[in-house]
Structure formats: C-alpha cells, structure tokens
Design a protein around this motif. Structure first.
Motif, PDB file in Angstrom:
ATOM      1  N   GLY A 178       9.391 -10.456   4.253  1.00 54.31           N
ATOM      2  CA  GLY A 178       8.945  -9.295   5.029  1.00 54.31           C
ATOM      3  C   GLY A 178       7.875  -8.473   4.346  1.00 54.31           C
ATOM      4  N   LEU A 179       7.684  -8.674   3.037  1.00 51.78           N
ATOM      5  CA  LEU A 179       6.643  -7.923   2.328  1.00 51.78           C
ATOM      6  C   LEU A 179       5.240  -8.343   2.750  1.00 51.78           C
ATOM      7  CD1 LEU A 179       8.050  -7.866  -1.320  1.00 51.78           C
ATOM      8  CD2 LEU A 179       7.994  -5.981   0.307  1.00 51.78           C
ATOM      9  N   VAL A 180       5.134  -9.484   3.411  1.00 50.54           N
ATOM     10  CA  VAL A 180       3.815 -10.000   3.775  1.00 50.54           C
ATOM     11  C   VAL A 180       3.045  -9.003   4.636  1.00 50.54           C
ATOM     12  CG1 VAL A 180       2.607 -11.786   5.094  1.00 50.54           C
ATOM     13  CG2 VAL A 180       4.477 -12.420   3.565  1.00 50.54           C
ATOM     14  N   LEU A 181       3.708  -8.414   5.622  1.00 48.79           N
ATOM     15  CA  LEU A 181       3.004  -7.521   6.547  1.00 48.79           C
ATOM     16  C   LEU A 181       2.520  -6.244   5.877  1.00 48.79           C
ATOM     17  CD1 LEU A 181       1.928  -7.127   9.325  1.00 48.79           C
ATOM     18  CD2 LEU A 181       4.150  -6.258  10.063  1.00 48.79           C
ATOM     19  N   PRO A 182       3.387  -5.503   5.148  1.00 50.16           N
ATOM     20  CA  PRO A 182       2.853  -4.305   4.496  1.00 50.16           C
ATOM     21  C   PRO A 182       1.802  -4.605   3.439  1.00 50.16           C
ATOM     22  CG  PRO A 182       5.147  -4.688   3.855  1.00 50.16           C
ATOM     23  CD  PRO A 182       4.849  -5.598   4.996  1.00 50.16           C
ATOM     24  N   VAL A 183       1.935  -5.770   2.751  1.00 49.23           N
ATOM     25  CA  VAL A 183       0.907  -6.145   1.783  1.00 49.23           C
ATOM     26  C   VAL A 183      -0.412  -6.417   2.506  1.00 49.23           C
ATOM     27  CG1 VAL A 183       0.179  -7.954   0.179  1.00 49.23           C
ATOM     28  CG2 VAL A 183       2.481  -7.001   0.013  1.00 49.23           C
ATOM     29  N   ALA A 184      -0.336  -7.081   3.670  1.00 47.60           N
ATOM     30  CA  ALA A 184      -1.544  -7.334   4.459  1.00 47.60           C
ATOM     31  C   ALA A 184      -2.180  -6.022   4.907  1.00 47.60           C
ATOM     32  CB  ALA A 184      -1.210  -8.204   5.663  1.00 47.60           C
ATOM     33  N   MET A 185      -1.346  -5.061   5.342  1.00 47.22           N
ATOM     34  CA  MET A 185      -1.870  -3.755   5.741  1.00 47.22           C
ATOM     35  C   MET A 185      -2.534  -3.061   4.568  1.00 47.22           C
ATOM     36  SD  MET A 185       1.289  -2.491   8.183  1.00 47.22           S
ATOM     37  CE  MET A 185       0.773  -0.775   8.135  1.00 47.22           C
ATOM     38  N   LEU A 186      -1.926  -3.174   3.392  1.00 50.25           N
ATOM     39  CA  LEU A 186      -2.499  -2.550   2.201  1.00 50.25           C
ATOM     40  C   LEU A 186      -3.846  -3.177   1.848  1.00 50.25           C
ATOM     41  CD1 LEU A 186      -2.311  -0.622  -0.177  1.00 50.25           C
ATOM     42  CD2 LEU A 186      -0.924  -2.322  -1.371  1.00 50.25           C
ATOM     43  N   VAL A 187      -3.923  -4.496   1.912  1.00 53.80           N
ATOM     44  CA  VAL A 187      -5.183  -5.185   1.611  1.00 53.80           C
ATOM     45  C   VAL A 187      -6.266  -4.775   2.609  1.00 53.80           C
ATOM     46  CG1 VAL A 187      -6.321  -7.434   1.560  1.00 53.80           C
ATOM     47  CG2 VAL A 187      -4.079  -7.140   0.471  1.00 53.80           C
ATOM     48  N   ILE A 188      -5.896  -4.723   3.893  1.00 56.46           N
ATOM     49  CA  ILE A 188      -6.869  -4.310   4.910  1.00 56.46           C
ATOM     50  C   ILE A 188      -7.339  -2.887   4.644  1.00 56.46           C
ATOM     51  CG2 ILE A 188      -7.137  -3.748   7.356  1.00 56.46           C
ATOM     52  CD1 ILE A 188      -5.259  -6.123   7.944  1.00 56.46           C
ATOM     53  N   GLY A 189      -6.407  -2.003   4.294  1.00 57.23           N
ATOM     54  CA  GLY A 189      -6.777  -0.628   3.983  1.00 57.23           C
ATOM     55  C   GLY A 189      -7.720  -0.537   2.799  1.00 57.23           C
ATOM     56  N   LEU A 190      -7.447  -1.330   1.759  1.00 50.27           N
ATOM     57  CA  LEU A 190      -8.303  -1.324   0.579  1.00 50.27           C
ATOM     58  C   LEU A 190      -9.695  -1.873   0.883  1.00 50.27           C
ATOM     59  CD1 LEU A 190      -5.718  -2.524  -2.092  1.00 50.27           C
ATOM     60  CD2 LEU A 190      -6.787  -0.267  -1.968  1.00 50.27           C
ATOM     61  N   VAL A 191      -9.765  -2.850   1.796  1.00 55.57           N
ATOM     62  CA  VAL A 191     -11.062  -3.416   2.172  1.00 55.57           C
ATOM     63  C   VAL A 191     -11.852  -2.425   3.036  1.00 55.57           C
ATOM     64  CG1 VAL A 191     -12.184  -5.223   3.537  1.00 55.57           C
ATOM     65  CG2 VAL A 191     -10.305  -5.821   1.985  1.00 55.57           C
ATOM     66  N   LEU A 192     -11.157  -1.778   3.975  1.00 55.01           N
ATOM     67  CA  LEU A 192     -11.849  -0.876   4.901  1.00 55.01           C
ATOM     68  C   LEU A 192     -12.211   0.466   4.275  1.00 55.01           C
ATOM     69  CD1 LEU A 192      -9.884  -1.412   8.248  1.00 55.01           C
ATOM     70  CD2 LEU A 192     -12.097  -2.355   7.575  1.00 55.01           C
ATOM     71  N   LEU A 193     -11.439   0.897   3.279  1.00 56.84           N
ATOM     72  CA  LEU A 193     -11.677   2.222   2.701  1.00 56.84           C
ATOM     73  C   LEU A 193     -13.105   2.426   2.227  1.00 56.84           C
ATOM     74  CD1 LEU A 193     -10.679   4.982   1.819  1.00 56.84           C
ATOM     75  CD2 LEU A 193      -9.798   3.936  -0.276  1.00 56.84           C
ATOM     76  N   PRO A 194     -13.673   1.536   1.410  1.00 58.58           N
ATOM     77  CA  PRO A 194     -15.069   1.773   0.995  1.00 58.58           C
ATOM     78  C   PRO A 194     -16.068   1.666   2.136  1.00 58.58           C
ATOM     79  CG  PRO A 194     -14.262  -0.353   0.175  1.00 58.58           C
ATOM     80  CD  PRO A 194     -13.085   0.366   0.724  1.00 58.58           C
ATOM     81  N   ARG A 195     -15.733   0.904   3.172  1.00 57.98           N
ATOM     82  CA  ARG A 195     -16.644   0.773   4.310  1.00 57.98           C
ATOM     83  C   ARG A 195     -16.630   2.019   5.188  1.00 57.98           C
ATOM     84  NH1 ARG A 195     -15.587  -5.467   6.456  1.00 57.98           N
ATOM     85  NH2 ARG A 195     -15.869  -6.492   4.431  1.00 57.98           N
ATOM     86  N   HIS A 196     -15.453   2.618   5.333  1.00 56.98           N
ATOM     87  CA  HIS A 196     -15.295   3.766   6.232  1.00 56.98           C
ATOM     88  C   HIS A 196     -15.305   5.099   5.495  1.00 56.98           C
ATOM     89  CE1 HIS A 196     -13.036   1.050   9.372  1.00 56.98           C
ATOM     90  NE2 HIS A 196     -14.304   0.708   9.189  1.00 56.98           N
ATOM     91  N   ARG A 197     -15.522   5.074   4.206  1.00 60.01           N
ATOM     92  CA  ARG A 197     -15.383   6.279   3.378  1.00 60.01           C
ATOM     93  C   ARG A 197     -16.181   7.459   3.936  1.00 60.01           C
ATOM     94  NH1 ARG A 197     -13.725   6.794  -1.741  1.00 60.01           N
ATOM     95  NH2 ARG A 197     -13.749   4.520  -2.055  1.00 60.01           N
ATOM     96  N   TYR A 198     -17.365   7.171   4.440  1.00 59.76           N
ATOM     97  CA  TYR A 198     -18.249   8.242   4.914  1.00 59.76           C
ATOM     98  C   TYR A 198     -18.404   8.225   6.441  1.00 59.76           C
ATOM     99  CZ  TYR A 198     -19.434   8.261  -0.033  1.00 59.76           C
ATOM    100  OH  TYR A 198     -19.366   8.310  -1.413  1.00 59.76           O
ATOM    101  N   GLN A 199     -17.483   7.587   7.135  1.00 57.27           N
ATOM    102  CA  GLN A 199     -17.589   7.442   8.587  1.00 57.27           C
ATOM    103  C   GLN A 199     -16.360   8.041   9.280  1.00 57.27           C
ATOM    104  OE1 GLN A 199     -18.123   3.157   8.844  1.00 57.27           O
ATOM    105  NE2 GLN A 199     -20.337   3.372   8.785  1.00 57.27           N
ATOM    106  N   PRO A 200     -16.350   9.330   9.535  1.00 56.19           N
ATOM    107  CA  PRO A 200     -15.177   9.990  10.128  1.00 56.19           C
ATOM    108  C   PRO A 200     -14.763   9.434  11.486  1.00 56.19           C
ATOM    109  CG  PRO A 200     -16.724  11.610   9.258  1.00 56.19           C
ATOM    110  CD  PRO A 200     -17.413  10.283   9.180  1.00 56.19           C
ATOM    111  N   ARG A 201     -15.671   8.771  12.199  1.00 59.52           N
ATOM    112  CA  ARG A 201     -15.316   8.258  13.529  1.00 59.52           C
ATOM    113  C   ARG A 201     -14.203   7.210  13.455  1.00 59.52           C
ATOM    114  NH1 ARG A 201     -19.656   3.628  14.467  1.00 59.52           N
ATOM    115  NH2 ARG A 201     -20.737   3.719  12.481  1.00 59.52           N
ATOM    116  N   TRP A 202     -14.014   6.576  12.292  1.00 62.68           N
ATOM    117  CA  TRP A 202     -12.986   5.551  12.153  1.00 62.68           C
ATOM    118  C   TRP A 202     -11.640   6.108  11.698  1.00 62.68           C
ATOM    119  CZ3 TRP A 202     -13.974   1.031  14.207  1.00 62.68           C
ATOM    120  CH2 TRP A 202     -15.286   0.569  14.256  1.00 62.68           C
ATOM    121  N   TRP A 203     -11.620   7.272  11.097  1.00 61.91           N
ATOM    122  CA  TRP A 203     -10.418   7.738  10.411  1.00 61.91           C
ATOM    123  C   TRP A 203      -9.221   7.888  11.341  1.00 61.91           C
ATOM    124  CZ3 TRP A 203     -13.224  12.214   7.376  1.00 61.91           C
ATOM    125  CH2 TRP A 203     -14.130  11.640   6.463  1.00 61.91           C
ATOM    126  N   ALA A 204      -9.441   8.487  12.505  1.00 65.00           N
ATOM    127  CA  ALA A 204      -8.318   8.720  13.417  1.00 65.00           C
ATOM    128  C   ALA A 204      -7.742   7.412  13.943  1.00 65.00           C
ATOM    129  CB  ALA A 204      -8.755   9.611  14.575  1.00 65.00           C
TER     130      ALA A 204
END
Length: 238
Positions: free
Chosen positions: A44-70
């Motif tokens: 079951g850890l697969v899903l939260p780990v996948a979410m964490l990886v996606i978050g880490l990948v998207l964070l630098p891309r969306h860092r300055y783009q408030p339209r994505w945050w919500a």
C-alpha cells in the motif's frame, strides 16, 4: 531582507506543504497501518510514494505558478482523505471507511485553503516590487468569476478559466508586443469584446485597456491600476 523576499520565503514554505507535506502525511498514515498488518500490506505504500514523487517533480515546475496550487492542493488533499480512511480495511478495521466522504471533503478543503493562504501571502497587499519577482501574477476579470488575466515574466495571458487549454479559451501576448496600457472607468453598460470566447456580466468599475498586436482589449478588473504598473515595470525591465 526586502518585503518581496520575506513573502517569497513564506509562500514557498506553504507551497512545499501542499506538494510534499500532504503526501508525507499520507505516507506516514499508510506506513503506520501497514506495520499492524501482514507483510503484503506494505504494498500500500506504493500510492503515497507515487504521490510524493509527483509532488517533488511538480514543485519546481509550479513554484512560481499560483494558478496550479489550488488544483494540486485540492487533489492531493482529497486523495489523502480517501486513502487514509479506506486503507485500514486491509487490517480488518472497517469503521474509518464510514468517514470516507467527510475525509475527502476535509482533505479537499485543507488543500484549497493552503493554496489560498499561499496566494494571499504573495499578493496581499499587491506591491509594485512584485514585478521584479519570477512569480506569475493572477488578476480576476470582474463579471466573469473564472476568468483571469495572468501576468508572466515575458507574457500576459487572458484565460476563460484556470483549466483553459483551447485557443478560443486562452490568448497570450508577449510583453514586447504590447504597445499601450491605459486605465479606464466603466459604467457597466458597455458591450465588451474579449480576445477569447468569454461572456462577462457588465459591471461598473475600473478596467485596463490593453493594446497588443494591433488589437485593443478592455479588461475589467478591480486591480486595474496595480496591474498596469506591474505590467509596465515588467515590459521596461532591462
């Protein structure tokens, strides 16, 4: 440290909580549940780990783009609420599943509220020095609740909704193509023409007249004066 620098640090802490903190909370919950079940439960850890990886990948891309945050915050929060209440079923604990729907709603609200807090930390009050920051600055179009004017580092964009993709729903102009910006006052009776497929209710108040690529557009927004100032500062930035 300048005011914009202080805001930047505060905003980035909140955005990190949205993109990374929420998945980490879910990861901790799933790990705690798995530790009380059979060895297979650790899958079951697969899903939260996948979410964490996606978050880490998207964070630098969306860092300055408030339209994505919500959108990202709401999605991650809702998934966290759903999985956290349903996952105990793997160890035979069923009662948290009763709370699945309230947990989804709560998670959604937490994600949205965190995103809103980040936006407020960035933009309230709007100061001209934000023009020198790398952030996209979002302004609401009055009379069309979902429509926005998005001022980027090199472009200005009009969108009919935050998720607009098609050419008739969004239009971008390079800042170099803008030949004039003027503040106007609308009575609310004007029939406005927009550069995208957008219907707005006529309302009295300030507006921005934007001249770009040989076209004139009237964009009603309550923050017309500060939008013009920010736009002009970015246009004239060396």
């Amino acid at each position: 440290m300048t005011e914009v620098e202080r805001r930047h640090r505060r905003v980035q802490r909140i955005v990190a909580v949205v993109y990374v903190g929420i998945p980490v909370v879910l990861l901790a919950i799933v790990a705690w549940v798995s530790s009380r079940g059979p060895a297979a439960a650790w899958i079951g850890l697969v899903l939260p780990v996948a979410m964490l990886v996606i978050g880490l990948v998207l964070l630098p891309r969306h860092r300055y783009q408030p339209r994505w945050w919500a959108g990202v915050g709401g999605l991650l929060g809702a998934l966290t609420g759903l999985i956290a209440t349903l996952y105990p079923l793997v160890i035979g604990v069923w009662w948290p599943a009763i709370l699945a729907i309230p947990a989804v709603i709560l998670g959604l609200l937490v994600g949205l509220l965190l995103a809103r807090r980040a936006n407020l930390a960035l933009l309230v009050p709007v100061v001209p020095e934000l023009a020198e920051s790398p952030y996209e600055l979002v302004f609401q179009v009055r009379g069309a609740p979902l429509a926005t004017v998005l001022l980027g580092a090199d472009t200005i964009q009009i969108r009919s909704s935050p998720t607009a993709r098609n050419e008739d729903q969004t239009r971008s102009y390079p800042l170099s193509a803008i030949t004039g910006t003027f503040e106007a006052s609308l009575s609310g009776a004007e029939r406005l023409k927009f550069p995208i497929a957008l219907t707005a209710v006529g309302t009295p108040g300030p507006a921005v007249i934007l001249q770009a690529s040989g076209e004139d557009w009237v964009l009603p927004t309550n923050e017309a004066a500060i939008l013009i100032e920010l736009l002009d500062r970015r246009r004239n930035k060396p």
